[in-house]
Scaffold this active site. Structure first.
Site, PDB file in Angstrom:
ATOM      1  N   THR A   1       0.869  -1.173   0.000  1.00 17.75           N
ATOM      2  CA  THR A   1       0.000   0.000   0.000  1.00 17.75           C
ATOM      3  C   THR A   1       0.901   1.216   0.000  1.00 17.75           C
ATOM      4  O   THR A   1       1.613   1.480   0.964  1.00 17.75           O
ATOM      5  CB  THR A   1      -0.917   0.003   1.231  1.00 17.75           C
TER       6      THR A   1
ATOM      7  N   LYS B   1      -7.162   1.378  -2.906  1.00 15.62           N
ATOM      8  CA  LYS B   1      -6.777   0.961  -1.561  1.00 15.62           C
ATOM      9  C   LYS B   1      -6.943   2.112  -0.569  1.00 15.62           C
ATOM     10  O   LYS B   1      -7.297   1.890   0.601  1.00 15.62           O
ATOM     11  CB  LYS B   1      -5.325   0.461  -1.560  1.00 15.62           C
TER      12      LYS B   1
END
Length: 292
Positions: A102, A177
């Site tokens: 991420t 995300k």
């Protein structure tokens, strides 16, 4: 990639809580795995199970057709891809580089441009599902980059996840995300406060979960992390420190787009208090301790 074709060799960098389970599931699916992590001891068990160790990303890249990275922070991604022993300098032409970290949407766009300059391909493919999803090969995978490249290596994603969605051009996976983390951030406040409220009211929180877990309040965090809070299990499925990093990226992106993310700002401030109290390496469910 049909079943009678030779499976590509996969390089995997980052043997953490989730990375190790991902490697295992890829090996179960019949892929040969080449691995590297800053701490070799973390990989000893998967080396015994058949993964092959390499001393740096450059060496790993020379033996891999697809390289997947799952790292802690954007600066780790920068080092692994752009450093002297980095993937972009040493990957073979045609290699597909897949960043599961991420990270920043802007960095994802830059990685794709750099990969193209080296005759390689890049996908940003952050995941959600925590340690349980990684272990059970039930991750949600959000993919950005060229759709043709995504389609070509989709069997690899199918070996580790069940909800695999192509989101659009480079950076789209990371932006998705961020949406995921924004939704989780405020939800974690609600989950924690609900459990603490149940306890203060003299209720059995496990029994309360039977009523609220499948109703309108239901969520992944309520089903999977609330039971851990109740048991006093604060081991990381996802580290507090990494959640703070994600929320910081999301806030920066939101501000750049002119969005005020009030719930996200509050959640980040509370998690920063939690980390300052010594809980940065605990799981995100340790927010429960802040209410003690």
């Amino acid at each position: 990639m049909s079943s009678n074709q030779v499976k590509p060799a996969i390089g995997f960098i980052g043997i953490g809580v989730m990375g190790k389970s991902i490697v295992r599931n890829l090996m179960k699916a019949g892929y040969s795995l080449h691995v590297y992590s800053r701490t070799k001891s973390k990989a000893e068990d998967i080396l015994e199970e058949g993964a092959r160790w390499h001393d740096n990303p450059a060496e790993l890249a020379q033996h891999s057709d697809v390289v997947m990275t799952m790292l802690g922070y954007p600066h780790d991604v920068e080092e692994v891809y752009y450093g002297e022993q980095g993937l972009l300098k040493h990957a073979k032409p045609g290699t597909v580089l897949v960043d599961l970290t991420t990270s920043s949407p802007e960095l994802a766009k830059r990685l794709e441009e750099s990969a193209r300059g080296q005759e390689c391909f890049s996908l940003d493919a952050p995941v959600s599902g925590g340690d349980i999803g990684a272990r059970e090969a039930r991750l949600s995978i959000m993919v950005g980059g060229e759709e043709e490249v995504f389609q070509r290596i989709s069997p690899i994603f199918e070996a580790i996840g069940t909800n695999i969605v192509y989101q659009g051009p480079a950076g789209s996976g990371q932006h998705t995300k961020m949406c995921n983390q924004i939704a989780i951030a405020s939800n974690m406040l609600g989950v924690t406060e609900a459990i603490r409220y149940a306890e203060k009211a003299g209720l059995d929180p496990d029994t309360v979960l039977k009523s609220i877990g499948s109703g309108a309040a239901g969520s992944w965090s309520l089903s999977n992390l609330a039971p851990r809070m109740i048991k006093g299990d604060f081991d990381p499925g996802f580290y507090v420190k990494h959640f703070i990093k994600d929320m910081g990226i999301a806030l920066e992106s939101a501000e750049a787009m002119g969005l005020q993310a009030h719930g996200l700002s509050l959640a980040k401030s509370l998690y920063e208090r939690l980390a300052a109290s010594g809980e940065e390496n605990s799981g995100t469910q340790a927010l429960y301790k802040l209410y003690e």
